[in-house]
Design a protein around this motif. Structure first.
Motif, short mmCIF file in Angstrom:
data_model
loop_
_atom_site.label_atom_id
_atom_site.label_comp_id
_atom_site.label_asym_id
_atom_site.label_seq_id
_atom_site.Cartn_x
_atom_site.Cartn_y
_atom_site.Cartn_z
N ALA A 519 0.83 -1.21 0.00
CA ALA A 519 0.00 0.00 0.00
C ALA A 519 0.86 1.26 0.00
O ALA A 519 0.56 2.25 -0.69
N GLU A 520 1.96 1.24 0.77
CA GLU A 520 2.84 2.41 0.81
C GLU A 520 3.47 2.68 -0.55
O GLU A 520 3.63 3.84 -0.95
N LEU A 521 3.80 1.64 -1.28
CA LEU A 521 4.37 1.82 -2.62
C LEU A 521 3.32 2.41 -3.57
O LEU A 521 3.64 3.30 -4.38
N LEU A 522 2.09 1.94 -3.47
CA LEU A 522 1.02 2.48 -4.32
C LEU A 522 0.80 3.96 -4.02
O LEU A 522 0.62 4.77 -4.94
N ARG A 523 0.79 4.31 -2.74
CA ARG A 523 0.58 5.72 -2.38
C ARG A 523 1.74 6.59 -2.85
O ARG A 523 1.55 7.73 -3.29
N GLU A 524 2.95 6.04 -2.76
CA GLU A 524 4.13 6.82 -3.17
C GLU A 524 4.16 7.06 -4.68
O GLU A 524 4.38 8.18 -5.13
N LEU A 525 3.94 6.02 -5.46
CA LEU A 525 4.12 6.12 -6.91
C LEU A 525 2.85 6.50 -7.66
O LEU A 525 2.92 6.96 -8.79
N GLN A 526 1.68 6.26 -7.04
CA GLN A 526 0.39 6.59 -7.67
C GLN A 526 0.36 6.12 -9.13
O GLN A 526 0.23 6.94 -10.06
N PRO A 527 0.45 4.83 -9.35
CA PRO A 527 0.55 4.31 -10.72
C PRO A 527 -0.76 4.44 -11.49
O PRO A 527 -1.85 4.43 -10.92
N ASP A 528 -0.60 4.56 -12.81
CA ASP A 528 -1.76 4.52 -13.70
C ASP A 528 -2.10 3.08 -14.08
O ASP A 528 -3.25 2.79 -14.41
N LEU A 529 -1.10 2.22 -14.04
CA LEU A 529 -1.29 0.83 -14.45
C LEU A 529 -0.36 -0.04 -13.63
O LEU A 529 0.79 0.35 -13.36
N ILE A 530 -0.86 -1.21 -13.23
CA ILE A 530 0.00 -2.17 -12.52
C ILE A 530 -0.12 -3.54 -13.18
O ILE A 530 -1.19 -3.93 -13.64
N PHE A 531 1.02 -4.22 -13.25
CA PHE A 531 1.05 -5.61 -13.70
C PHE A 531 1.10 -6.52 -12.48
O PHE A 531 1.88 -6.28 -11.55
N VAL A 532 0.25 -7.55 -12.48
CA VAL A 532 0.15 -8.47 -11.34
C VAL A 532 0.22 -9.90 -11.87
O VAL A 532 -0.41 -10.23 -12.88
N ALA A 533 0.95 -10.76 -11.17
CA ALA A 533 1.05 -12.16 -11.58
C ALA A 533 -0.27 -12.87 -11.32
O ALA A 533 -0.75 -12.92 -10.19
N GLY A 534 -0.85 -13.41 -12.38
CA GLY A 534 -2.08 -14.21 -12.25
C GLY A 534 -1.81 -15.67 -12.51
O GLY A 534 -2.73 -16.43 -12.80
N ASP A 535 -0.53 -16.06 -12.42
CA ASP A 535 -0.12 -17.44 -12.68
C ASP A 535 -0.26 -18.24 -11.39
O ASP A 535 0.56 -18.13 -10.50
N LEU A 536 -1.31 -19.06 -11.31
CA LEU A 536 -1.64 -19.71 -10.04
C LEU A 536 -1.13 -21.15 -9.95
O LEU A 536 -1.50 -21.89 -9.05
N SER A 537 -0.29 -21.56 -10.90
CA SER A 537 0.27 -22.90 -10.84
C SER A 537 1.63 -22.93 -10.17
O SER A 537 2.30 -23.95 -10.16
N ASP A 538 2.07 -21.81 -9.66
CA ASP A 538 3.30 -21.77 -8.87
C ASP A 538 3.21 -22.86 -7.80
O ASP A 538 2.27 -22.88 -7.00
N PRO A 539 4.18 -23.80 -7.77
CA PRO A 539 4.04 -24.99 -6.91
C PRO A 539 3.75 -24.71 -5.44
O PRO A 539 3.12 -25.51 -4.78
#
Length: 654
Positions: A519-539
């Motif tokens: 949350a602190e990083l989001l508040r600091e950088l105020q991004p317009d777009l974020i990439f998030v890992a949606g790969d759920l097969s990580d063992p």
């Protein structure tokens, strides 16, 4: 011990909806199949509940166990539970602990029999199921130690057969299992009942299948350290329970869930025997349910509510089945495959073909169609997921003058071999001898590290000095990787979330401290777009847990904010799976040169090169997976009749 007569029937659809409501689940509007509910099709031979949110799944299953416990306690009778280990049931155990602490759920009337244990295995070993159960459940509740039964991995071999018979006798004496909680392995095994196990098998010593040992290799830091034998309840012992719950999560379980639920009974897949049980329920997330007919091809079962997304799935499936380009599909193709209602909705095969062709084509975005001048955060669960999963688009975003930050959420330090630590310490020692002089502290550090590694047992938690060295190795590799993409060390943030810092494969749950950092990083950088890992097969679920931390942080930071002020979220995959082209929102083409640059960035992660500590079931190196997967996505579009590209990445805009 056959299933008791008069036991409650498996949940029906109305019961599933009640479960869904009690778990706080939202139904998917317009969905052609039940998002959370029990199968209503003849193809599914075992009742199957789809609950995508893992916390909700844990609450539903723990709630069922708690209800049985309270009912038996009210009758003054004990309840007999069969319990399993592994990452899948941990959420259920945590919810049971919460119910005990906050709602007074008592375990005084519980008698438990665990499913299995490695052999040989000391009870206090970090790998033992005895230790797992006490750390994750028993030590947190009021169960009587005398009521806890776990197969003994310390027995002499001559004692094993008699001990297994005694285990069976104890289950019988307790009245048989009221409820069994189980997972399912990738070969379809339940417990350690490997392919070929007989339906009449009982508790016994078994030899472990090579796939099972490979699955466990990460926990033991190498397949060579995994025991070759184990003690396990047999199929008949498990089937003797009055009620059985099977938990399965992740894309890597989709195939075996389909086989167990819809396939023929086969000794090669032990879970298929559960089709003969009167009261078994599979609880699965969307990813594990993906191959079920009602999810993958619901039009083969019954009438569906057609929308554009479902039309894309159906036509793409049909084109693959008929081995035709989309624009060449005919009325006969649709009629022979239960899709005449789709044609009727649009008026003609040509209209349907054109719609789907254009929708798939609209997903393709080259550099000129990608965002420019935005503030962007790429959240990378491990220090290499960024270049592995989205190296192509990362470079394009840099070239489009977006302000990029790559936030590495965990250190990834457990995924570094000890021999790499020795190599780096040797480098530092040589540097000290030649350049740093006698007052350097390198020698003391080297002595500490080498002494620990010399006495270290397989899977033992590293001392802080070794953990720090492994963390720094991965951080330096991460910086080197993004430099290939045109970024510098100033564009990297190493969050080192606390949940990961156990030193073990199994992690702590996501907590407020993890969410606060994101949350602190989001508040600091105020991004317009974020990439998030949606790969759920990580063992081991790190990707899933990192996504949970981001979801919670986004909800906190942007609570009450207008949609326009929230960052756009793009989900990526790639290390273990890729988004199907039918699910992807954005398809990003890569040239041969761009794919080569992406692979060069992956090569910078030398500690993961040649032989990664946690490769999963896929023996290929990560760069090989990426090359074949990205080329495969492009090839699939080509086969459907769309434009031909060298390679392609896929993303879902959430």
């Amino acid at each position: 011990m056959s299933p008791a007569t008069g036991s409650p029937a498996a949940p029906d659809v109305s019961q599933a909806r009640a479960l869904e409501s009690s778990a706080g689940l939202a139904r998917v509007e317009g969905s052609p199949f039940l998002h959370a509910g029990v199968a209503g099709t003849a193809r599914e031979r075992i009742s199957t509940v789809i609950i995508d949110e893992h916390g909700a799944m844990a609450r539903v299953v723990a709630g069922r166990i708690a209800a049985l416990m309270r009912a038996r306690a009210a009758e003054g009778r004990p309840i007999v539970l069969g319990l399993a280990t592994g990452s899948t049931p941990i959420g259920v155990y945590r919810e049971l602990i919460r119910l005990h602490r906050e709602e007074g759920l008592s375990f005084r009337h519980v008698i438990s029999f665990n499913l299995d244990e490695y052999y040989p295995m000391k009870a206090d070993s970090i790998h033992s199921y005895h230790r797992f159960m006490w750390e994750n459940l028993f030590s947190h509740v009021d169960i009587a130690p005398a009521n806890v039964h776990i197969p003994d991995g310390t027995l002499d071999r001559a004692e094993v057969e008699q001990a297994c018979a005694a285990y069976e006798a104890a289950i019988d004496a307790a009245g048989g299992h009221d409820f069994q909680l189980r997972g399912i392995g990738q070969t379809g095994h339940i417990g350690f009942n490997e392919p070929g196990s007989g339906e009449q098998s009982r508790t016994r010593l078994v030899h472990l299948d090579s796939i099972t040992r490979r699955d466990a290799a990460a926990d033991f830091f190498g397949e060579e350290n995994v025991p070759r034998e184990a003690l396990t309840m047999g199929i008949a012992t498990i089937m003797g329970a009055r009620e059985i719950a099977i938990l399965a999560t992740g894309e890597h379980k989709a195939g075996v869930v389909l086989r167990a639920v819809e396939g023929e009974i086969d000794r090669a897949v032990a879970a298929t025997f559960l089709q003969r049980h009167a009261n078994t329920t599979f609880y699965v997330d969307d990813a594990a349910a993906a191959a079920l007919t009602r999810v993958a091809t619901p039009w083969l079962i019954d009438e569906v509510a057609w929308d554009e997304h479902l039309a894309v799935r159906a036509v793409t499936w049909l084109a693959g089945k008929q081995q035709k380009a989309i624009l060449k599909l005919t009325q006969a193709d649709y009629a022979e495959n239960h899709l005449t209602s789709l044609v009727a909705r649009h008026g003609s095969p040509g209209a349907v073909n054109g719609l789907v062709f254009n929708m798939l084509g609209a997903k393709i975005r080259g550099k000129s169609k990608l965002p420019r001048g935005l503030k962007v955060i790429c959240f990378s669960p491990h220090p290499d997921d960024d270049v592995i999963s989205m190296g192509g688009i990362l470079r394009k975003f840099v070239e489009n003058a977006n302000a990029m930050t790559v936030a590495y959420m965990t250190s990834g330090n457990i995924a570094v071999f000890d021999h790499d630590v020795r190599r780096y310490m040797d480098f530092l020692t040589r540097l000290e001898n030649e350049r740093l002089g006698e007052h350097s502290t390198v020698r003391k550090l080297a002595d500490t590290v080498h002494a620990f590694l010399q006495r270290k047992q397989a899977g033992e938690v590293d001392i802080p000095e070794v953990q720090d060295i492994k963390r720094i190795i991965r951080e330096s590799e991460a910086v080197s990787g993004i430099e290939v993409m045109g970024l510098t060390k100033d564009h990297a943030r190493f969050l080192n979330l606390p949940f990961y810092q156990t030193g073990k494969v199994r992690k702590d749950p996501i907590g407020p401290a993890d969410v606060k950092i994101v949350a602190e990083l989001l508040r600091e950088l105020q991004p317009d777009l974020i990439f998030v890992a949606g790969d759920l097969s990580d063992p081991h679920g790190t990707h899933r847990m990192c996504k949970e931390a981001i979801d919670r942080a986004v909800a906190e930071v942007y609570a009450g904010a207008a949609a326009a002020s929230r960052p756009e979220i793009w989900l990526y995959r790639g290390a273990w799976q890729e988004w199907p082209i039918t699910d992807a929102t954005v398809l990003v083409p890569l040239s041969q040169e761009e794919l080569t640059i992406k692979i060069q960035a992956i090569f910078k992660h030398q500690s993961q090169k040649d032989s990664a500590p946690f490769p999963g079931q896929d023996e290929r190196e990560f760069w090989q997976r990426v090359e074949q997967r990205n080329k495969g996505t492009a090839r699939e579009l080509d086969q459907l009749g769309l434009a031909e590209y060298f390679a392609m990445e896929a993303y879902v805009v959430a």
